[in-house]
Motif scaffolding. Sequence first.
Motif, PDB file in Angstrom:
ATOM      1  N   ASP A  31      33.695  -4.424 -26.201  1.00  0.00           N
ATOM      2  CA  ASP A  31      33.345  -3.069 -25.773  1.00  0.00           C
ATOM      3  C   ASP A  31      34.300  -2.488 -24.745  1.00  0.00           C
ATOM      4  N   TYR A  32      35.129  -3.342 -24.164  1.00  0.00           N
ATOM      5  CA  TYR A  32      36.001  -2.887 -23.085  1.00  0.00           C
ATOM      6  C   TYR A  32      37.440  -3.330 -23.307  1.00  0.00           C
ATOM      7  N   ALA A  33      38.360  -2.413 -23.044  1.00  0.00           N
ATOM      8  CA  ALA A  33      39.767  -2.788 -22.969  1.00  0.00           C
ATOM      9  C   ALA A  33      40.007  -3.518 -21.658  1.00  0.00           C
ATOM     10  N   ILE A  34      40.932  -4.438 -21.695  1.00  0.00           N
ATOM     11  CA  ILE A  34      41.308  -5.185 -20.490  1.00  0.00           C
ATOM     12  C   ILE A  34      42.781  -4.949 -20.201  1.00  0.00           C
ATOM     13  N   GLY A  35      43.047  -4.610 -18.970  1.00  0.00           N
ATOM     14  CA  GLY A  35      44.424  -4.396 -18.554  1.00  0.00           C
ATOM     15  C   GLY A  35      44.813  -5.354 -17.453  1.00  0.00           C
ATOM     16  N   TRP A  36      46.061  -5.732 -17.444  1.00  0.00           N
ATOM     17  CA  TRP A  36      46.646  -6.484 -16.335  1.00  0.00           C
ATOM     18  C   TRP A  36      47.549  -5.534 -15.552  1.00  0.00           C
ATOM     19  N   PHE A  37      47.405  -5.586 -14.245  1.00  0.00           N
ATOM     20  CA  PHE A  37      48.172  -4.747 -13.338  1.00  0.00           C
ATOM     21  C   PHE A  37      48.766  -5.622 -12.248  1.00  0.00           C
ATOM     22  N   ARG A  38      49.740  -5.088 -11.560  1.00  0.00           N
ATOM     23  CA  ARG A  38      50.289  -5.822 -10.429  1.00  0.00           C
ATOM     24  C   ARG A  38      50.657  -4.862  -9.320  1.00  0.00           C
ATOM     25  N   GLN A  39      50.652  -5.388  -8.111  1.00  0.00           N
ATOM     26  CA  GLN A  39      51.019  -4.583  -6.952  1.00  0.00           C
ATOM     27  C   GLN A  39      51.776  -5.450  -5.966  1.00  0.00           C
ATOM     28  N   ALA A  40      52.995  -5.047  -5.701  1.00  0.00           N
ATOM     29  CA  ALA A  40      53.820  -5.723  -4.714  1.00  0.00           C
ATOM     30  C   ALA A  40      53.705  -4.987  -3.377  1.00  0.00           C
ATOM     31  N   PRO A  41      53.975  -5.649  -2.269  1.00  0.00           N
ATOM     32  CA  PRO A  41      53.867  -4.994  -0.961  1.00  0.00           C
ATOM     33  C   PRO A  41      54.709  -3.720  -0.898  1.00  0.00           C
ATOM     34  N   GLY A  42      54.102  -2.629  -0.450  1.00  0.00           N
ATOM     35  CA  GLY A  42      54.812  -1.370  -0.295  1.00  0.00           C
ATOM     36  C   GLY A  42      55.037  -0.606  -1.581  1.00  0.00           C
ATOM     37  N   LYS A  43      54.515  -1.125  -2.689  1.00  0.00           N
ATOM     38  CA  LYS A  43      54.697  -0.456  -3.981  1.00  0.00           C
ATOM     39  C   LYS A  43      53.353  -0.060  -4.580  1.00  0.00           C
ATOM     40  N   GLU A  44      53.401   0.866  -5.499  1.00  0.00           N
ATOM     41  CA  GLU A  44      52.185   1.287  -6.174  1.00  0.00           C
ATOM     42  C   GLU A  44      51.765   0.248  -7.216  1.00  0.00           C
ATOM     43  N   ARG A  45      50.480   0.257  -7.500  1.00  0.00           N
ATOM     44  CA  ARG A  45      49.984  -0.626  -8.557  1.00  0.00           C
ATOM     45  C   ARG A  45      50.522  -0.138  -9.899  1.00  0.00           C
ATOM     46  N   GLU A  46      50.994  -1.074 -10.720  1.00  0.00           N
ATOM     47  CA  GLU A  46      51.568  -0.693 -12.004  1.00  0.00           C
ATOM     48  C   GLU A  46      50.970  -1.517 -13.132  1.00  0.00           C
ATOM     49  N   GLY A  47      50.862  -0.893 -14.289  1.00  0.00           N
ATOM     50  CA  GLY A  47      50.340  -1.585 -15.448  1.00  0.00           C
ATOM     51  C   GLY A  47      51.360  -2.545 -16.024  1.00  0.00           C
ATOM     52  N   VAL A  48      50.888  -3.689 -16.471  1.00  0.00           N
ATOM     53  CA  VAL A  48      51.753  -4.716 -17.046  1.00  0.00           C
ATOM     54  C   VAL A  48      51.537  -4.783 -18.562  1.00  0.00           C
ATOM     55  N   LEU A  49      50.352  -5.137 -18.954  1.00  0.00           N
ATOM     56  CA  LEU A  49      49.971  -5.260 -20.363  1.00  0.00           C
ATOM     57  C   LEU A  49      48.490  -4.968 -20.470  1.00  0.00           C
ATOM     58  N   CYS A  50      48.087  -4.477 -21.622  1.00  0.00           N
ATOM     59  CA  CYS A  50      46.662  -4.282 -21.846  1.00  0.00           C
ATOM     60  C   CYS A  50      46.342  -4.590 -23.300  1.00  0.00           C
TER      61      CYS A  50
END
Length: 126
Positions: A31-50
């Motif tokens: 029922d739900y899509a799953i996404g992986w995200f990452r966030q490095a210090p001082g950077k915005e959160r970004e999508g990796v794979l979903c």
Amino acid sequence: QLQLVESGGGLVQPGGSLRLSCAVSGLSLDDYAIGWFRQAPGKEREGVLCISSSGSGINSADFVKGRFTISRDNAKNTVYLQMGSLKPDDSAVYYCAAGGLAYYYCSKSAREYQYWGQGTQVTVSA
């Protein structure tokens, strides 16, 4: 109780591999899509794979370039992020998230995900 729990992070040398897990409870991967995200210090959160709730829709960031793959085990209600050829720039806190998106669709935009895990640290360093 709805919960997403990431695990598998750690310290790895450049060129190495890691497999992250996202154990999901309280909702169905059908029922739900799953996404992986990452966030490095001082950077915005970004999508990796979903991966979409159908399991057939996958969307990856350009920087993945075939190094990472996403998969899921419905029986375990767990989604995996297999990472290879790791670089120091891949160091970040990695999060998984669940979003109520269209069946064959998933998004790399964090805004489209409603539920989040607490994150797991990945450090790529010699």
